[in-house]
Design a protein around this motif. Structure first.
Motif, PDB file in Angstrom:
ATOM      1  N   PHE A 247     -19.156 -62.815  -4.346  1.00  0.00           N
ATOM      2  CA  PHE A 247     -19.357 -61.480  -3.797  1.00  0.00           C
ATOM      3  C   PHE A 247     -20.674 -61.448  -3.033  1.00  0.00           C
ATOM      4  N   SER A 248     -20.664 -60.797  -1.904  1.00  0.00           N
ATOM      5  CA  SER A 248     -21.876 -60.679  -1.094  1.00  0.00           C
ATOM      6  C   SER A 248     -21.979 -59.257  -0.578  1.00  0.00           C
ATOM      7  N   LEU A 249     -23.142 -58.648  -0.759  1.00  0.00           N
ATOM      8  CA  LEU A 249     -23.332 -57.296  -0.252  1.00  0.00           C
ATOM      9  C   LEU A 249     -23.409 -57.321   1.266  1.00  0.00           C
ATOM     10  N   PRO A 250     -23.013 -56.225   1.915  1.00  0.00           N
ATOM     11  CA  PRO A 250     -22.947 -56.199   3.382  1.00  0.00           C
ATOM     12  C   PRO A 250     -24.313 -56.081   4.042  1.00  0.00           C
ATOM     13  N   THR A 251     -24.986 -57.199   4.204  1.00  0.00           N
ATOM     14  CA  THR A 251     -26.279 -57.202   4.879  1.00  0.00           C
ATOM     15  C   THR A 251     -26.169 -57.931   6.201  1.00  0.00           C
ATOM     16  N   THR A 252     -26.993 -57.494   7.148  1.00  0.00           N
ATOM     17  CA  THR A 252     -27.039 -58.172   8.431  1.00  0.00           C
ATOM     18  C   THR A 252     -27.892 -59.416   8.299  1.00  0.00           C
ATOM     19  N   LYS A 253     -27.962 -60.220   9.357  1.00  0.00           N
ATOM     20  CA  LYS A 253     -28.767 -61.439   9.305  1.00  0.00           C
ATOM     21  C   LYS A 253     -30.228 -61.085   9.120  1.00  0.00           C
ATOM     22  N   PRO A 254     -30.885 -61.564   8.064  1.00  0.00           N
ATOM     23  CA  PRO A 254     -32.268 -61.180   7.797  1.00  0.00           C
ATOM     24  C   PRO A 254     -33.231 -61.694   8.863  1.00  0.00           C
ATOM     25  N   GLN A 255     -34.297 -60.931   9.068  1.00  0.00           N
ATOM     26  CA  GLN A 255     -35.341 -61.316  10.003  1.00  0.00           C
ATOM     27  C   GLN A 255     -36.372 -62.173   9.283  1.00  0.00           C
ATOM     28  N   THR A 256     -36.673 -63.336   9.827  1.00  0.00           N
ATOM     29  CA  THR A 256     -37.600 -64.256   9.159  1.00  0.00           C
ATOM     30  C   THR A 256     -38.844 -64.534   9.996  1.00  0.00           C
TER      31      THR A 256
ATOM     32  N   LYS B 144     -30.534 -50.857   6.132  1.00  0.00           N
ATOM     33  CA  LYS B 144     -31.896 -51.378   6.257  1.00  0.00           C
ATOM     34  C   LYS B 144     -32.514 -51.657   4.884  1.00  0.00           C
ATOM     35  N   ALA B 145     -32.165 -50.842   3.896  1.00  0.00           N
ATOM     36  CA  ALA B 145     -32.681 -51.068   2.545  1.00  0.00           C
ATOM     37  C   ALA B 145     -32.179 -52.395   1.987  1.00  0.00           C
ATOM     38  N   LEU B 146     -30.897 -52.675   2.205  1.00  0.00           N
ATOM     39  CA  LEU B 146     -30.344 -53.953   1.751  1.00  0.00           C
ATOM     40  C   LEU B 146     -30.980 -55.116   2.504  1.00  0.00           C
ATOM     41  N   ASP B 147     -31.135 -54.951   3.816  1.00  0.00           N
ATOM     42  CA  ASP B 147     -31.745 -56.010   4.621  1.00  0.00           C
ATOM     43  C   ASP B 147     -33.186 -56.262   4.197  1.00  0.00           C
ATOM     44  N   TRP B 148     -33.902 -55.188   3.878  1.00  0.00           N
ATOM     45  CA  TRP B 148     -35.290 -55.341   3.431  1.00  0.00           C
ATOM     46  C   TRP B 148     -35.341 -56.174   2.159  1.00  0.00           C
TER      47      TRP B 148
ATOM     48  N   THR C 289     -34.509 -54.603  -8.563  1.00  0.00           N
ATOM     49  CA  THR C 289     -35.858 -54.191  -8.186  1.00  0.00           C
ATOM     50  C   THR C 289     -36.054 -54.319  -6.680  1.00  0.00           C
ATOM     51  N   HIS C 290     -35.587 -55.412  -6.105  1.00  0.00           N
ATOM     52  CA  HIS C 290     -35.636 -55.558  -4.647  1.00  0.00           C
ATOM     53  C   HIS C 290     -34.879 -54.408  -3.974  1.00  0.00           C
ATOM     54  N   LEU C 291     -33.722 -54.080  -4.533  1.00  0.00           N
ATOM     55  CA  LEU C 291     -32.900 -53.024  -3.952  1.00  0.00           C
ATOM     56  C   LEU C 291     -33.604 -51.672  -4.011  1.00  0.00           C
ATOM     57  N   LEU C 292     -34.214 -51.361  -5.155  1.00  0.00           N
ATOM     58  CA  LEU C 292     -34.912 -50.082  -5.300  1.00  0.00           C
ATOM     59  C   LEU C 292     -36.098 -49.990  -4.352  1.00  0.00           C
TER      60      LEU C 292
END
Length: 244
Positions: free
Chosen positions: A73-82, A176-180, A197-200
């Protein structure tokens, strides 16, 4: 046993057996096997395997004994910015984070909202309830009922005849919260999963979002965010206040 609990078998896997069944119905033939659905409620492929057995009890087949399950399972996040860094493999979300997200979708549907926003993700965290983030919120007086009341007061009630989709799409702040959360885990360089915790903290990072406003109204602030961030291995960049 089956007659005393008639509702049990409506939600259990289908039992198939050979035609040479025992007329006393006290034993299952050795050729009995279980058929499980190929996909879960969330469209997730699940593989279940049970070794063959000649156990004399029907319930021994239904209880989760010696059953192995594989869930992807993977949450719907866009490609993260690195920030120009080499592309890294996105870490997995923790089981609690996945459940929190799923419960957030359900809360959005309960309120008949067309989208899953940061307020729904926040409620999902509290519904799941077992993560360090959820316990931290409750310890600071932020409960599911308070968040739900604040959500209705801030966003209003939906039309009673409106039906939310099965998976209400994410709002932009929720995405954006998920991507963050993903970005912050990647920047930390630490191994392990993306946690609740990351999600919150991702929700708190979106200043103009409903989730941030509800948290602020209930007494959550930057100091509490920093205190919560100590639960995460590695440094967490809390300069997200400038993010929109």
């Amino acid at each position: 046993m089956a007659a005393s609990i008639p509702t049990l078998f409506s939600s259990l896997p289908t039992l198939s057996s050979s035609s040479n069944s025992n007329p006393n119905n006290n034993h299952l033939p050795s050729s009995t096997f279980l058929t499980f659905p190929l996909t879960s409620l969330f469209g997730t492929t699940i593989s279940l395997q049970r070794p063959s057995s000649t156990s004399p009890s029907l319930l021994s087949y239904l209880l989760p004994r010696a059953t192995s399950a594989t869930v992807s399972f993977s949450l719907p996040t866009t490609k993260p910015q690195t920030d120009g860094a080499p592309e890294k493999t996105t870490p997995n979300w923790s089981a609690r984070a996945i459940k929190s997200f799923a419960m957030g979708e359900l809360e959005a549907r309960k309120l008949k909202y067309p989208n899953t926003g940061t307020e729904a993700l926040l409620m999902g965290i509290l519904v799941e309830g077992t993560s360090k983030a959820a316990k931290f919120l409750r310890a600071n007086g932020i409960t599911l009922f308070k968040v739900r009341d604040e959500t209705v007061e801030l966003l209003g009630k939906s039309d009673m005849y409106f039906f939310s989709p099965e998976h209400p799409p994410l709002t932009e702040p929720a995405q954006k919260a998920l991507d963050w959360a993903v970005d912050e885990k990647l920047k930390s360089g630490e191994e392990g999963e993306i946690t609740v915790t990351h999600l919150l903290l991702g929700i708190w990072s979106q200043e103009e979002s409903a989730g941030h406003k509800i948290l602020a109204a209930l007494g959550f602030n930057d100091e509490k965010a920093k205190e919560l961030a100590k639960e995460i291995n590695g440094d967490v960049d809390l300069s997200f206040k400038k993010q929109t």
